[in-house]
Scaffold this motif. Structure first.
Motif, PDB file in Angstrom:
ATOM      1  N   SER A 157      61.243  53.010  37.536  1.00  0.00           N
ATOM      2  CA  SER A 157      61.279  51.771  36.748  1.00  0.00           C
ATOM      3  C   SER A 157      60.677  50.618  37.548  1.00  0.00           C
ATOM      4  CB  SER A 157      62.721  51.438  36.344  1.00  0.00           C
ATOM      5  OG  SER A 157      63.498  51.130  37.489  1.00  0.00           O
ATOM      6  N   VAL A 158      60.274  49.566  36.838  1.00  0.00           N
ATOM      7  CA  VAL A 158      59.672  48.384  37.464  1.00  0.00           C
ATOM      8  C   VAL A 158      60.750  47.333  37.682  1.00  0.00           C
ATOM      9  CG1 VAL A 158      57.978  46.536  37.197  1.00  0.00           C
ATOM     10  CG2 VAL A 158      57.431  48.854  36.418  1.00  0.00           C
ATOM     11  N   ALA A 159      60.908  46.883  38.926  1.00  0.00           N
ATOM     12  CA  ALA A 159      61.917  45.867  39.235  1.00  0.00           C
ATOM     13  C   ALA A 159      61.445  44.483  38.800  1.00  0.00           C
ATOM     14  CB  ALA A 159      62.234  45.872  40.725  1.00  0.00           C
ATOM     15  N   PHE A 160      60.202  44.150  39.103  1.00  0.00           N
ATOM     16  CA  PHE A 160      59.646  42.868  38.692  1.00  0.00           C
ATOM     17  C   PHE A 160      58.129  42.935  38.813  1.00  0.00           C
ATOM     18  CE2 PHE A 160      61.392  42.740  42.956  1.00  0.00           C
ATOM     19  CZ  PHE A 160      60.315  42.380  43.737  1.00  0.00           C
ATOM     20  N   SER A 161      57.463  41.980  38.169  1.00  0.00           N
ATOM     21  CA  SER A 161      56.001  41.951  38.184  1.00  0.00           C
ATOM     22  C   SER A 161      55.505  40.508  38.214  1.00  0.00           C
ATOM     23  CB  SER A 161      55.437  42.683  36.963  1.00  0.00           C
ATOM     24  OG  SER A 161      55.825  42.034  35.767  1.00  0.00           O
ATOM     25  N   PHE A 162      54.271  40.343  38.644  1.00  0.00           N
ATOM     26  CA  PHE A 162      53.633  39.036  38.721  1.00  0.00           C
ATOM     27  C   PHE A 162      52.227  39.138  38.141  1.00  0.00           C
ATOM     28  CE2 PHE A 162      56.554  39.385  42.313  1.00  0.00           C
ATOM     29  CZ  PHE A 162      57.349  38.263  42.136  1.00  0.00           C
ATOM     30  N   LYS A 163      51.748  38.040  37.562  1.00  0.00           N
ATOM     31  CA  LYS A 163      50.407  38.009  36.984  1.00  0.00           C
ATOM     32  C   LYS A 163      49.683  36.760  37.476  1.00  0.00           C
ATOM     33  CE  LYS A 163      49.861  37.024  32.625  1.00  0.00           C
ATOM     34  NZ  LYS A 163      49.893  37.111  31.156  1.00  0.00           N
ATOM     35  N   TYR A 164      48.433  36.936  37.910  1.00  0.00           N
ATOM     36  CA  TYR A 164      47.646  35.851  38.475  1.00  0.00           C
ATOM     37  C   TYR A 164      46.350  35.683  37.675  1.00  0.00           C
ATOM     38  CZ  TYR A 164      50.673  36.735  42.513  1.00  0.00           C
ATOM     39  OH  TYR A 164      51.756  36.930  43.328  1.00  0.00           O
ATOM     40  N   HIS A 165      45.960  34.431  37.462  1.00  0.00           N
ATOM     41  CA  HIS A 165      44.685  34.118  36.819  1.00  0.00           C
ATOM     42  C   HIS A 165      43.915  33.173  37.733  1.00  0.00           C
ATOM     43  CE1 HIS A 165      45.271  35.761  32.698  1.00  0.00           C
ATOM     44  NE2 HIS A 165      46.533  35.683  33.054  1.00  0.00           N
ATOM     45  N   GLY A 166      42.611  33.444  37.900  1.00  0.00           N
ATOM     46  CA  GLY A 166      41.865  32.594  38.812  1.00  0.00           C
ATOM     47  C   GLY A 166      40.376  32.561  38.537  1.00  0.00           C
ATOM     48  N   VAL A 167      39.657  31.884  39.422  1.00  0.00           N
ATOM     49  CA  VAL A 167      38.217  31.710  39.303  1.00  0.00           C
ATOM     50  C   VAL A 167      37.573  32.184  40.598  1.00  0.00           C
ATOM     51  CG1 VAL A 167      38.261  29.329  40.180  1.00  0.00           C
ATOM     52  CG2 VAL A 167      36.386  30.085  38.685  1.00  0.00           C
ATOM     53  N   CYS A 168      36.350  32.694  40.466  1.00  0.00           N
ATOM     54  CA  CYS A 168      35.643  33.301  41.594  1.00  0.00           C
ATOM     55  C   CYS A 168      34.382  32.508  41.920  1.00  0.00           C
ATOM     56  CB  CYS A 168      35.300  34.753  41.229  1.00  0.00           C
ATOM     57  SG  CYS A 168      34.178  35.570  42.358  1.00  0.00           S
ATOM     58  N   ASN A 169      34.101  32.378  43.211  1.00  0.00           N
ATOM     59  CA  ASN A 169      32.867  31.746  43.666  1.00  0.00           C
ATOM     60  C   ASN A 169      32.176  32.688  44.647  1.00  0.00           C
ATOM     61  OD1 ASN A 169      30.828  29.904  44.065  1.00  0.00           O
ATOM     62  ND2 ASN A 169      32.146  28.250  44.787  1.00  0.00           N
ATOM     63  N   PHE A 170      30.877  32.854  44.496  1.00  0.00           N
ATOM     64  CA  PHE A 170      30.096  33.756  45.354  1.00  0.00           C
ATOM     65  C   PHE A 170      29.162  32.892  46.190  1.00  0.00           C
ATOM     66  CE2 PHE A 170      26.549  36.842  46.009  1.00  0.00           C
ATOM     67  CZ  PHE A 170      27.282  37.800  46.699  1.00  0.00           C
ATOM     68  N   VAL A 171      29.424  32.823  47.509  1.00  0.00           N
ATOM     69  CA  VAL A 171      28.666  31.946  48.398  1.00  0.00           C
ATOM     70  C   VAL A 171      28.245  32.725  49.640  1.00  0.00           C
ATOM     71  CG1 VAL A 171      28.700  29.822  49.761  1.00  0.00           C
ATOM     72  CG2 VAL A 171      29.977  29.930  47.619  1.00  0.00           C
ATOM     73  N   ASP A 172      26.942  32.760  49.886  1.00  0.00           N
ATOM     74  CA  ASP A 172      26.394  33.356  51.104  1.00  0.00           C
ATOM     75  C   ASP A 172      26.923  34.774  51.342  1.00  0.00           C
ATOM     76  OD1 ASP A 172      24.773  33.358  53.364  1.00  0.00           O
ATOM     77  OD2 ASP A 172      26.375  32.584  54.662  1.00  0.00           O
ATOM     78  N   GLY A 173      26.958  35.565  50.282  1.00  0.00           N
ATOM     79  CA  GLY A 173      27.371  36.954  50.420  1.00  0.00           C
ATOM     80  C   GLY A 173      28.862  37.176  50.486  1.00  0.00           C
ATOM     81  N   LYS A 174      29.647  36.118  50.332  1.00  0.00           N
ATOM     82  CA  LYS A 174      31.109  36.231  50.370  1.00  0.00           C
ATOM     83  C   LYS A 174      31.698  35.856  49.010  1.00  0.00           C
ATOM     84  CE  LYS A 174      31.615  37.224  54.807  1.00  0.00           C
ATOM     85  NZ  LYS A 174      30.182  37.457  55.089  1.00  0.00           N
ATOM     86  N   VAL A 175      32.824  36.492  48.670  1.00  0.00           N
ATOM     87  CA  VAL A 175      33.523  36.234  47.423  1.00  0.00           C
ATOM     88  C   VAL A 175      34.772  35.412  47.730  1.00  0.00           C
ATOM     89  CG1 VAL A 175      34.670  37.265  45.433  1.00  0.00           C
ATOM     90  CG2 VAL A 175      32.709  38.419  46.471  1.00  0.00           C
ATOM     91  N   PHE A 176      34.886  34.249  47.102  1.00  0.00           N
ATOM     92  CA  PHE A 176      36.041  33.373  47.290  1.00  0.00           C
ATOM     93  C   PHE A 176      36.856  33.374  45.996  1.00  0.00           C
ATOM     94  CE2 PHE A 176      32.865  32.063  50.257  1.00  0.00           C
ATOM     95  CZ  PHE A 176      33.547  31.649  51.389  1.00  0.00           C
ATOM     96  N   LEU A 177      38.138  33.738  46.092  1.00  0.00           N
ATOM     97  CA  LEU A 177      39.022  33.824  44.936  1.00  0.00           C
ATOM     98  C   LEU A 177      40.167  32.821  45.086  1.00  0.00           C
ATOM     99  CD1 LEU A 177      39.402  37.720  44.649  1.00  0.00           C
ATOM    100  CD2 LEU A 177      37.734  36.266  43.497  1.00  0.00           C
TER     101      LEU A 177
END
Length: 275
Positions: A157-177
């Protein structure tokens, strides 16, 4: 469509237009798409539980679903308009929005569904596998991911859960979340990742920072790894993979195991601190 269902259906139609897609929305809410279509058409009103789920997803009041649609639209359109006006009035926010849109084209080959692995900040000696979806909308790259923790008393069974929403930026070959937890609404998390396009598998490795959801609420930083599961939309089968795992779980890819520092005796490292 009666007097009760008509406002609800029209207000739900208005909100649904802002979602990525009906299919992705139904998958995340765990509501059958045919049933959701009946809500949209006014043939049925959801149960109280489903109304609460839908309201939480769109960040609206449950009772507002039943107010006059014209008033509902004014309330939530005005809210969005104020946010848009604030961005337009701020040079720094506007410049950042332009950069976010400009970076989306470079990152399209990495859009899809990922398994996200990190050492758990809540359970000791545990690896957390969450499910993350990267998608494009209106020229921006957005994402969301779901965490589920098994019950210590009943692993089925699942004790608890979390949900995240965000935006992504791609700069100089790196991913920023950058994202916000939308159920408890008490945390922002950040991650910096390096994507590796080594076909046929797409991988990302980096660091994640957040606040542990335990009684001490300590900030933490740890390694994080993403492995692509598929392109396209989130499917119910993906969500079933979200879980807390033992470090020696055979379903953890070997490259992820090595990067996180997992052994039979140790579950990787995590930096914690309150200072």
């Amino acid at each position: 469509m009666d007097k009760q269902t008509a406002p609800f259906a029209q207000n739900l139609q208005f909100l649904t237009q802002t979602a990525e897609s009906v299919a992705a929305l139904c998958a995340e809410l765990k509501i059958n798409r045919q049933q959701y279509n009946k809500y949209l058409s006014g043939k049925h009103v959801p149960s109280r539980r489903n109304i609460a789920l839908i309201a939480r997803f769109f960040s609206v009041s449950e009772k507002d679903f039943f107010i006059d649609p014209a008033r509902f639209r004014r309330i939530y359109e005005n809210s969005n308009r104020l946010i848009s006006r604030a961005i337009q009035g701020s040079f720094l926010l506007k410049e950042h929005a332009v950069r976010l849109q400009a970076s989306s084209g470079e990152f399209r080959s990495f859009l899809g569904v990922y398994a996200r692995y990190q050492v758990s900040s809540i359970y000791t000696n545990t690896v957390l596998r969450s499910i993350l979806r990267l998608y494009e909308k209106d020229g921006f790259i957005f994402y969301y991911y779901l965490e589920r923790f098994r019950s210590l008393d009943n692993p089925n069974s699942v004790a608890f859960s979390f949900k995240y929403h965000g935006v992504c930026n791609f700069v100089d070959g790196k991913v920023f979340l950058v994202d916000v937890e939308t159920r408890q609404q008490n945390e922002l998390t950040f991650a910096v990742l390096t994507p590796i396009a080594r076909l046929p598998q797409r991988l990302m490795f980096g660091l994640a920072t957040g606040v542990a959801a335990d009684v001490f609420r300590e900030p933490f930083s740890t390694r994080v790894a993403l492995t692509m599961l598929s392109t396209g939309s989130l499917r119910p089968g993906h969500l079933r993979l979200a879980s807390s795992l033992q470090p020696d779980d055979p379903s953890i890819p070997e490259e992820v195991r090595l990067y996180l520092g997992l052994t039979r005796e140790e579950c990787g490292r995590m930096l914690r601190g309150t200072g």
